[in-house]
Design a protein around this motif. Sequence first.
Motif, PDB file in Angstrom:
ATOM      1  N   VAL A 233      -4.638   6.652   4.189  1.00  0.00           N
ATOM      2  CA  VAL A 233      -5.551   5.822   3.402  1.00  0.00           C
ATOM      3  C   VAL A 233      -6.939   6.441   3.505  1.00  0.00           C
ATOM      4  N   ILE A 234      -7.495   6.852   2.350  1.00  0.00           N
ATOM      5  CA  ILE A 234      -8.812   7.492   2.376  1.00  0.00           C
ATOM      6  C   ILE A 234      -9.908   6.626   1.761  1.00  0.00           C
ATOM      7  N   ASP A 235      -9.479   5.559   1.042  1.00  0.00           N
ATOM      8  CA  ASP A 235     -10.475   4.647   0.485  1.00  0.00           C
ATOM      9  C   ASP A 235      -9.792   3.334   0.146  1.00  0.00           C
ATOM     10  N   LEU A 236     -10.576   2.240   0.139  1.00  0.00           N
ATOM     11  CA  LEU A 236     -10.079   0.915  -0.215  1.00  0.00           C
ATOM     12  C   LEU A 236     -11.055   0.280  -1.196  1.00  0.00           C
ATOM     13  N   ARG A 237     -10.506  -0.309  -2.261  1.00  0.00           N
ATOM     14  CA  ARG A 237     -11.361  -0.989  -3.235  1.00  0.00           C
ATOM     15  C   ARG A 237     -10.635  -2.228  -3.737  1.00  0.00           C
ATOM     16  N   GLN A 238     -11.369  -3.170  -4.237  1.00  0.00           N
ATOM     17  CA  GLN A 238     -10.773  -4.415  -4.707  1.00  0.00           C
ATOM     18  C   GLN A 238     -10.339  -4.269  -6.157  1.00  0.00           C
ATOM     19  N   GLY A 239      -9.082  -4.665  -6.435  1.00  0.00           N
ATOM     20  CA  GLY A 239      -8.558  -4.600  -7.781  1.00  0.00           C
ATOM     21  C   GLY A 239      -9.003  -5.789  -8.614  1.00  0.00           C
ATOM     22  N   GLN A 240      -8.622  -5.798  -9.890  1.00  0.00           N
ATOM     23  CA  GLN A 240      -9.034  -6.853 -10.813  1.00  0.00           C
ATOM     24  C   GLN A 240      -8.482  -8.220 -10.419  1.00  0.00           C
ATOM     25  N   ASN A 241      -7.301  -8.227  -9.787  1.00  0.00           N
ATOM     26  CA  ASN A 241      -6.711  -9.500  -9.374  1.00  0.00           C
ATOM     27  C   ASN A 241      -7.116  -9.906  -7.959  1.00  0.00           C
ATOM     28  N   GLY A 242      -8.045  -9.171  -7.379  1.00  0.00           N
ATOM     29  CA  GLY A 242      -8.525  -9.501  -6.043  1.00  0.00           C
ATOM     30  C   GLY A 242      -7.789  -8.808  -4.921  1.00  0.00           C
ATOM     31  N   GLU A 243      -6.648  -8.177  -5.233  1.00  0.00           N
ATOM     32  CA  GLU A 243      -5.889  -7.481  -4.188  1.00  0.00           C
ATOM     33  C   GLU A 243      -6.532  -6.135  -3.882  1.00  0.00           C
ATOM     34  N   MET A 244      -6.443  -5.721  -2.622  1.00  0.00           N
ATOM     35  CA  MET A 244      -7.006  -4.442  -2.218  1.00  0.00           C
ATOM     36  C   MET A 244      -6.134  -3.296  -2.738  1.00  0.00           C
ATOM     37  N   ILE A 245      -6.786  -2.312  -3.324  1.00  0.00           N
ATOM     38  CA  ILE A 245      -6.112  -1.107  -3.798  1.00  0.00           C
ATOM     39  C   ILE A 245      -6.492   0.045  -2.860  1.00  0.00           C
ATOM     40  N   ALA A 246      -5.486   0.746  -2.371  1.00  0.00           N
ATOM     41  CA  ALA A 246      -5.720   1.864  -1.462  1.00  0.00           C
ATOM     42  C   ALA A 246      -5.626   3.182  -2.218  1.00  0.00           C
ATOM     43  N   VAL A 247      -6.572   4.069  -1.972  1.00  0.00           N
ATOM     44  CA  VAL A 247      -6.492   5.443  -2.461  1.00  0.00           C
ATOM     45  C   VAL A 247      -5.843   6.267  -1.362  1.00  0.00           C
ATOM     46  N   LEU A 248      -4.788   6.981  -1.731  1.00  0.00           N
ATOM     47  CA  LEU A 248      -3.934   7.631  -0.738  1.00  0.00           C
ATOM     48  C   LEU A 248      -3.896   9.146  -0.925  1.00  0.00           C
ATOM     49  N   TYR A 249      -3.971   9.868   0.178  1.00  0.00           N
ATOM     50  CA  TYR A 249      -3.725  11.310   0.200  1.00  0.00           C
ATOM     51  C   TYR A 249      -2.416  11.562   0.932  1.00  0.00           C
TER      52      TYR A 249
ATOM     53  N   ARG B  33       0.457  17.671  -1.207  1.00  0.00           N
ATOM     54  CA  ARG B  33      -0.869  17.653  -1.824  1.00  0.00           C
ATOM     55  C   ARG B  33      -0.908  16.708  -3.026  1.00  0.00           C
ATOM     56  N   LEU B  34      -0.639  15.431  -2.744  1.00  0.00           N
ATOM     57  CA  LEU B  34      -0.583  14.405  -3.778  1.00  0.00           C
ATOM     58  C   LEU B  34      -1.633  13.336  -3.508  1.00  0.00           C
ATOM     59  N   ILE B  35      -2.283  12.862  -4.573  1.00  0.00           N
ATOM     60  CA  ILE B  35      -3.203  11.740  -4.478  1.00  0.00           C
ATOM     61  C   ILE B  35      -2.607  10.588  -5.286  1.00  0.00           C
ATOM     62  N   ALA B  36      -2.719   9.368  -4.767  1.00  0.00           N
ATOM     63  CA  ALA B  36      -2.109   8.215  -5.437  1.00  0.00           C
ATOM     64  C   ALA B  36      -2.921   6.960  -5.137  1.00  0.00           C
ATOM     65  N   ASP B  37      -2.749   5.950  -6.001  1.00  0.00           N
ATOM     66  CA  ASP B  37      -3.291   4.610  -5.780  1.00  0.00           C
ATOM     67  C   ASP B  37      -2.127   3.659  -5.570  1.00  0.00           C
ATOM     68  N   ALA B  38      -2.330   2.651  -4.722  1.00  0.00           N
ATOM     69  CA  ALA B  38      -1.271   1.660  -4.505  1.00  0.00           C
ATOM     70  C   ALA B  38      -1.887   0.359  -4.014  1.00  0.00           C
ATOM     71  N   PRO B  39      -1.368  -0.787  -4.475  1.00  0.00           N
ATOM     72  CA  PRO B  39      -1.835  -2.063  -3.932  1.00  0.00           C
ATOM     73  C   PRO B  39      -1.386  -2.215  -2.485  1.00  0.00           C
ATOM     74  N   SER B  40      -2.163  -2.931  -1.722  1.00  0.00           N
ATOM     75  CA  SER B  40      -1.844  -3.077  -0.297  1.00  0.00           C
ATOM     76  C   SER B  40      -0.489  -3.741  -0.078  1.00  0.00           C
ATOM     77  N   SER B  41      -0.063  -4.587  -1.046  1.00  0.00           N
ATOM     78  CA  SER B  41       1.233  -5.256  -0.901  1.00  0.00           C
ATOM     79  C   SER B  41       2.404  -4.282  -0.992  1.00  0.00           C
ATOM     80  N   ASP B  42       2.158  -3.083  -1.537  1.00  0.00           N
ATOM     81  CA  ASP B  42       3.223  -2.076  -1.677  1.00  0.00           C
ATOM     82  C   ASP B  42       3.289  -1.141  -0.478  1.00  0.00           C
ATOM     83  N   LEU B  43       2.375  -1.308   0.457  1.00  0.00           N
ATOM     84  CA  LEU B  43       2.279  -0.365   1.571  1.00  0.00           C
ATOM     85  C   LEU B  43       2.916  -0.910   2.845  1.00  0.00           C
ATOM     86  N   VAL B  44       3.453   0.024   3.618  1.00  0.00           N
ATOM     87  CA  VAL B  44       4.031  -0.290   4.923  1.00  0.00           C
ATOM     88  C   VAL B  44       3.394   0.640   5.955  1.00  0.00           C
TER      89      VAL B  44
END
Length: 297
Positions: free
Chosen positions: A22-38, A43-54
Amino acid sequence: MAFTIGDIVARKSYHMDMLFRVIDLRQGQNGEMIAVLYGEEFRLIADAPSSDLVGISDRELNQRHVQQKEKIDQSLYLLKQDYQLLKEKREYYATANYSHQEDFFHVPGKVLHMDGDPVYLQKCLALYEKIGVPVHGVHCLEKEMPDKVNELMARYRPDILVITGHDAYSKHKGSMSDLNAYRHSKHFVEAVMNARSQVPNLDQLVIFAGACQSHFESLIRAGANFASSPSRVNIHALDPVYIVAKISFTPFVERINVWDVLRNTLTREKGLGGVETRGVLRTGMPYKRIQTTVQES
């Protein structure tokens, strides 16, 4: 579960197939935290809601590191085999098969490695050192690479240029042929074009460019000798090093078969490709050892 920057996680929607930082965290439109992932290994970059992460436990992390180390060791074994064969061949031709008493010295190609990820850069530099490739490593954000590449080339005068970091294809942004559908491919392409404006000849400056899922065709057209990713798959963090090592230790009088380069990588031809290229190593003789004497006072 609340996550913090630096946590190691996996995505439930992808069956936890890859590890991410997890390299960054920001709030999504629905209020859920969105994580920026490396990607931790790719060598992939991705976004994912915190509810999708383990979160990944230390035990599982160690198990995955052991599996990756086995793959890395296999690639190093192949690379060392190639290096020994190249060394014997170089010495045979350098002496015209005559016996002699002189030692050789070898001048491998110098590398400038520009990387968008400081963690991956350090991993790559450690492997360069282990293999014996002379390198200057520079952490540089992908979007800044086009503006900085020529200044860095003038400073370090490399034989081999590596332009890499993180990338990803987003199908909702366009088709696979659309460069704008990729996170950083256009920045890599611009950096390659700027470097080629200074050194147009593909054998005077060898360029590797790209990351996970990068637009391979555009990078090759821009002037890269080797690039990712022909099948838009993820490439391993260390794949650029294996390609560079093969080029750096191949004599400049020899052309490199593309498959001979790719077979030592962890991703191989689905993730990496290139064009026929000359090596950059030079062999000389005699090698004179410097003897140091200590003068007693």
